[in-house]
Enzyme design. Structure first.
Site, PDB file in Angstrom:
ATOM      1  N   ARG A   1      -0.364 -14.732  -2.377  1.00  0.00           N
ATOM      2  CA  ARG A   1      -0.103 -13.374  -2.887  1.00  0.00           C
ATOM      3  C   ARG A   1       1.219 -13.336  -3.661  1.00  0.00           C
ATOM      4  O   ARG A   1       1.334 -12.648  -4.676  1.00  0.00           O
ATOM      5  CB  ARG A   1      -0.112 -12.366  -1.731  1.00  0.00           C
ATOM      6  CG  ARG A   1      -1.543 -12.036  -1.268  1.00  0.00           C
ATOM      7  CD  ARG A   1      -1.629 -11.582   0.175  1.00  0.00           C
ATOM      8  NE  ARG A   1      -0.874 -10.383   0.464  1.00  0.00           N
ATOM      9  CZ  ARG A   1      -0.586  -9.959   1.695  1.00  0.00           C
ATOM     10  NH1 ARG A   1      -1.001 -10.642   2.750  1.00  0.00           N
ATOM     11  NH2 ARG A   1       0.098  -8.856   1.866  1.00  0.00           N
TER      12      ARG A   1
ATOM     13  N   LYS B   1       6.315  -1.260  -0.051  1.00  0.00           N
ATOM     14  CA  LYS B   1       5.649  -0.234  -0.872  1.00  0.00           C
ATOM     15  C   LYS B   1       4.924   0.776   0.012  1.00  0.00           C
ATOM     16  O   LYS B   1       5.099   1.984  -0.139  1.00  0.00           O
ATOM     17  CB  LYS B   1       4.628  -0.895  -1.836  1.00  0.00           C
ATOM     18  CG  LYS B   1       5.246  -1.946  -2.757  1.00  0.00           C
ATOM     19  CD  LYS B   1       4.206  -2.561  -3.684  1.00  0.00           C
ATOM     20  CE  LYS B   1       3.136  -3.394  -3.009  1.00  0.00           C
ATOM     21  NZ  LYS B   1       3.615  -4.655  -2.383  1.00  0.00           N
TER      22      LYS B   1
ATOM     23  N   ARG C   1      -4.201  -5.586  12.730  1.00  0.00           N
ATOM     24  CA  ARG C   1      -3.473  -6.459  11.796  1.00  0.00           C
ATOM     25  C   ARG C   1      -4.419  -6.852  10.677  1.00  0.00           C
ATOM     26  O   ARG C   1      -5.623  -6.934  10.879  1.00  0.00           O
ATOM     27  CB  ARG C   1      -2.949  -7.701  12.537  1.00  0.00           C
ATOM     28  CG  ARG C   1      -1.826  -7.333  13.503  1.00  0.00           C
ATOM     29  CD  ARG C   1      -1.267  -8.499  14.293  1.00  0.00           C
ATOM     30  NE  ARG C   1      -0.422  -7.998  15.372  1.00  0.00           N
ATOM     31  CZ  ARG C   1       0.918  -7.944  15.348  1.00  0.00           C
ATOM     32  NH1 ARG C   1       1.591  -8.392  14.301  1.00  0.00           N
ATOM     33  NH2 ARG C   1       1.597  -7.445  16.358  1.00  0.00           N
TER      34      ARG C   1
ATOM     35  N   ARG D   1       3.688  -7.457  10.812  1.00  0.00           N
ATOM     36  CA  ARG D   1       3.224  -6.106  10.507  1.00  0.00           C
ATOM     37  C   ARG D   1       1.989  -5.724  11.331  1.00  0.00           C
ATOM     38  O   ARG D   1       1.094  -6.516  11.538  1.00  0.00           O
ATOM     39  CB  ARG D   1       2.856  -6.021   9.026  1.00  0.00           C
ATOM     40  CG  ARG D   1       2.062  -4.757   8.682  1.00  0.00           C
ATOM     41  CD  ARG D   1       1.951  -4.524   7.224  1.00  0.00           C
ATOM     42  NE  ARG D   1       1.334  -5.623   6.521  1.00  0.00           N
ATOM     43  CZ  ARG D   1       1.300  -5.718   5.200  1.00  0.00           C
ATOM     44  NH1 ARG D   1       1.856  -4.778   4.459  1.00  0.00           N
ATOM     45  NH2 ARG D   1       0.723  -6.732   4.624  1.00  0.00           N
TER      46      ARG D   1
ATOM     47  N   ARG E   1      -1.138  -4.061 -11.287  1.00  0.00           N
ATOM     48  CA  ARG E   1      -0.704  -5.405 -10.927  1.00  0.00           C
ATOM     49  C   ARG E   1      -0.882  -6.405 -12.061  1.00  0.00           C
ATOM     50  O   ARG E   1      -0.565  -7.577 -11.879  1.00  0.00           O
ATOM     51  CB  ARG E   1      -1.562  -5.904  -9.771  1.00  0.00           C
ATOM     52  CG  ARG E   1      -1.024  -5.630  -8.409  1.00  0.00           C
ATOM     53  CD  ARG E   1      -2.134  -6.059  -7.468  1.00  0.00           C
ATOM     54  NE  ARG E   1      -1.646  -6.715  -6.317  1.00  0.00           N
ATOM     55  CZ  ARG E   1      -1.428  -6.114  -5.144  1.00  0.00           C
ATOM     56  NH1 ARG E   1      -1.598  -4.827  -5.025  1.00  0.00           N
ATOM     57  NH2 ARG E   1      -1.023  -6.804  -4.126  1.00  0.00           N
TER      58      ARG E   1
HETATM   59  P1  AP5 Z   1       4.831  -2.760   3.847  1.00  0.00           P
HETATM   60  O1  AP5 Z   1       5.443  -1.455   3.504  1.00  0.00           O
HETATM   61  O2  AP5 Z   1       3.541  -2.757   4.571  1.00  0.00           O
HETATM   62  O3  AP5 Z   1       4.778  -3.708   2.553  1.00  0.00           O
HETATM   63  P2  AP5 Z   1       3.931  -3.596   1.214  1.00  0.00           P
HETATM   64  O4  AP5 Z   1       4.885  -3.726   0.075  1.00  0.00           O
HETATM   65  O5  AP5 Z   1       3.039  -2.410   1.251  1.00  0.00           O
HETATM   66  O6  AP5 Z   1       3.138  -4.965   1.324  1.00  0.00           O
HETATM   67  P3  AP5 Z   1       1.595  -5.300   1.203  1.00  0.00           P
HETATM   68  O7  AP5 Z   1       1.393  -6.577   1.950  1.00  0.00           O
HETATM   69  O8  AP5 Z   1       0.753  -4.147   1.568  1.00  0.00           O
HETATM   70  O9  AP5 Z   1       1.513  -5.584  -0.322  1.00  0.00           O
HETATM   71  P4  AP5 Z   1       0.424  -6.326  -1.063  1.00  0.00           P
HETATM   72  O10 AP5 Z   1       0.801  -5.971  -2.429  1.00  0.00           O
HETATM   73  O11 AP5 Z   1       0.361  -7.774  -0.766  1.00  0.00           O
HETATM   74  O12 AP5 Z   1      -0.944  -5.770  -0.438  1.00  0.00           O
HETATM   75  P5  AP5 Z   1      -2.003  -4.724  -0.969  1.00  0.00           P
HETATM   76  O13 AP5 Z   1      -2.591  -4.033   0.190  1.00  0.00           O
HETATM   77  O14 AP5 Z   1      -1.453  -3.945  -2.071  1.00  0.00           O
HETATM   78  O15 AP5 Z   1       5.917  -3.570   4.717  1.00  0.00           O
HETATM   79  C1  AP5 Z   1       5.613  -4.814   5.325  1.00  0.00           C
HETATM   80  C2  AP5 Z   1       6.199  -4.874   6.747  1.00  0.00           C
HETATM   81  O16 AP5 Z   1       7.615  -4.898   6.670  1.00  0.00           O
HETATM   82  C3  AP5 Z   1       5.836  -3.653   7.604  1.00  0.00           C
HETATM   83  O17 AP5 Z   1       5.563  -4.087   8.925  1.00  0.00           O
HETATM   84  C4  AP5 Z   1       7.093  -2.769   7.572  1.00  0.00           C
HETATM   85  O18 AP5 Z   1       7.271  -2.067   8.793  1.00  0.00           O
HETATM   86  C5  AP5 Z   1       8.205  -3.787   7.340  1.00  0.00           C
HETATM   87  N1  AP5 Z   1       9.251  -3.271   6.456  1.00  0.00           N
HETATM   88  C6  AP5 Z   1       9.094  -2.493   5.337  1.00  0.00           C
HETATM   89  N2  AP5 Z   1      10.288  -2.236   4.761  1.00  0.00           N
HETATM   90  C7  AP5 Z   1      11.224  -2.871   5.524  1.00  0.00           C
HETATM   91  C8  AP5 Z   1      12.650  -2.982   5.445  1.00  0.00           C
HETATM   92  N3  AP5 Z   1      13.362  -2.370   4.474  1.00  0.00           N
HETATM   93  N4  AP5 Z   1      13.272  -3.721   6.402  1.00  0.00           N
HETATM   94  C9  AP5 Z   1      12.561  -4.318   7.395  1.00  0.00           C
HETATM   95  N5  AP5 Z   1      11.218  -4.243   7.520  1.00  0.00           N
HETATM   96  C10 AP5 Z   1      10.558  -3.536   6.604  1.00  0.00           C
HETATM   97  O19 AP5 Z   1      -3.109  -5.721  -1.589  1.00  0.00           O
HETATM   98  C11 AP5 Z   1      -3.882  -6.558  -0.760  1.00  0.00           C
HETATM   99  C12 AP5 Z   1      -4.882  -7.337  -1.591  1.00  0.00           C
HETATM  100  O20 AP5 Z   1      -5.801  -6.431  -2.221  1.00  0.00           O
HETATM  101  C13 AP5 Z   1      -4.290  -8.144  -2.754  1.00  0.00           C
HETATM  102  O21 AP5 Z   1      -3.863  -9.423  -2.330  1.00  0.00           O
HETATM  103  C14 AP5 Z   1      -5.480  -8.198  -3.731  1.00  0.00           C
HETATM  104  O22 AP5 Z   1      -6.422  -9.164  -3.320  1.00  0.00           O
HETATM  105  C15 AP5 Z   1      -6.104  -6.817  -3.562  1.00  0.00           C
HETATM  106  N6  AP5 Z   1      -5.559  -5.815  -4.493  1.00  0.00           N
HETATM  107  C16 AP5 Z   1      -4.888  -4.666  -4.159  1.00  0.00           C
HETATM  108  N7  AP5 Z   1      -4.527  -3.972  -5.242  1.00  0.00           N
HETATM  109  C17 AP5 Z   1      -4.960  -4.683  -6.314  1.00  0.00           C
HETATM  110  C18 AP5 Z   1      -4.858  -4.494  -7.728  1.00  0.00           C
HETATM  111  N8  AP5 Z   1      -4.225  -3.425  -8.240  1.00  0.00           N
HETATM  112  N9  AP5 Z   1      -5.411  -5.441  -8.529  1.00  0.00           N
HETATM  113  C19 AP5 Z   1      -6.040  -6.518  -8.028  1.00  0.00           C
HETATM  114  N10 AP5 Z   1      -6.172  -6.770  -6.693  1.00  0.00           N
HETATM  115  C20 AP5 Z   1      -5.632  -5.855  -5.855  1.00  0.00           C
HETATM  116 MG    MG Z   2       0.943  -2.134   1.372  1.00  0.00          MG
END
Ligand code: AP5
Ligand code: MG
Ligand code: ZN
Length: 215
Positions: A172, A13, A160, A127, A88
């Site tokens: 997660r 994402k 990280r 990552r 979410r």
């Molecule tokens: P990346 O693009 O970073 O993945 P992502 O989908 O953004 O994953 P996240 O871990 O950020 O998602 P998340 O939903 O767990 O975390 P968030 O910050 O939203 O890609 C990952 C890696 O893979 C990178 O190194 C990239 O280079 C590589 N990659 C990407 N695409 C690739 C491909 N096609 N092939 C190979 N490699 C690839 O949330 C974190 C925490 O915050 C949650 O756990 C929760 O506690 C809280 N939170 C956030 N939003 C909410 C909400 N709306 N409601 C409640 N709690 C929330």
């Molecule tokens: Mg992300």
């Protein structure tokens, strides 16, 4: 245009949102990034969210919907939004409808990144991001062109996330399956969901998203 990027942790994402920002001048609205900024700044929201995020559980709907509303108010007129990691839960999806309607705008596309969960642990544990500009990288899949130097800003410090360990990632994923995946039918019923193979390489995923947005 307003779009949601939906998919489990590590689906890509954030990676794809950064590309859409560069290409289309849209704004990335990542509740994860907003919460991490609040934790870093030690705000009341940050103090409440820190431990929840470290466990890999979801922060309360009220907190994240308030953060999104504030950010939307700072958009330039007509600027599109990319919702990354929001909504979410069903309650957040309802809030988003209300928030957008009150600003006389609506959702155009929901892009679901379909991925194989076993590959996600490797993606997340590899990552890292530029500490200066936030550009995302991966130990195996997306190294900076020059080792140790950010492609985008020339920065040499990288970081990280504390929740990027296998145990937290598993939690997660459970949260995603239980609370987030069930919101897809809401958008399916509106006929606005486009599905993309998130296991393809990063450039292919970008091209597939562009095709959906052009529809
Ligand atoms: P990346 O693009 O970073 O993945 P992502 O989908 O953004 O994953 P996240 O871990 O950020 O998602 P998340 O939903 O767990 O975390 P968030 O910050 O939203 O890609 C990952 C890696 O893979 C990178 O190194 C990239 O280079 C590589 N990659 C990407 N695409 C690739 C491909 N096609 N092939 C190979 N490699 C690839 O949330 C974190 C925490 O915050 C949650 O756990 C929760 O506690 C809280 N939170 C956030 N939003 C909410 C909400 N709306 N409601 C409640 N709690 C929330
Ligand atoms: Mg992300
Ligand atoms: Zn950088």
């Amino acid at each position: 245009m307003n779009i949601i990027l939906l998919g489990p942790p590590g689906a890509g994402k954030g990676t794809q949102a950064q590309r859409l920002v560069e290409k289309h001048g849209m704004r990335q609205l990542s509740t994860g990034d907003m919460l991490r900024a609040a934790v870093k700044a030690g705000t009341p929201v940050g103090l409440q969210a820190k431990a929840v995020m470290e466990r890999g559980e979801l922060v309360s709907d009220e907190i994240v919907s308030a953060l999104i509303g504030e950010e939307l108010d700072s958009l330039a007129p007509g600027q599109g939004a990319i919702f990354d990691g929001y909504p979410r839960t069903a309650a957040q999806a309802e809030s988003l409808d209300v928030i957008l309607a009150s600003r006389n705008t609506q959702l155009d596309h929901v892009v679901e990144l379909e991925v194989d969960e076993e590959a996600l642990v490797e993606r997340i544990t590899g990552r890292f991001t530029c500490a200066n500009c936030g550009k995302g990288y991966h130990d195996t899949f997306e190294q900076p062109r020059q080792l140790g130097v950010c492609d985008k800003c020339g920065g040499t410090q990288f970081k990280r996330r504390p929740d990027d360990n296998e145990e937290t990632v598993r939690t997660r994923m459970v949260e995603y399956r239980a609370k987030t995946a069930p919101i897809l039918p809401i958008y399916d019923a509106r006929g606005i969901v486009g599905r993309v193979n998130g296991m393809a390489d990063i450039d292919h995923v970008t091209a597939a998203i562009e095709r959906i947005l052009a529809d």
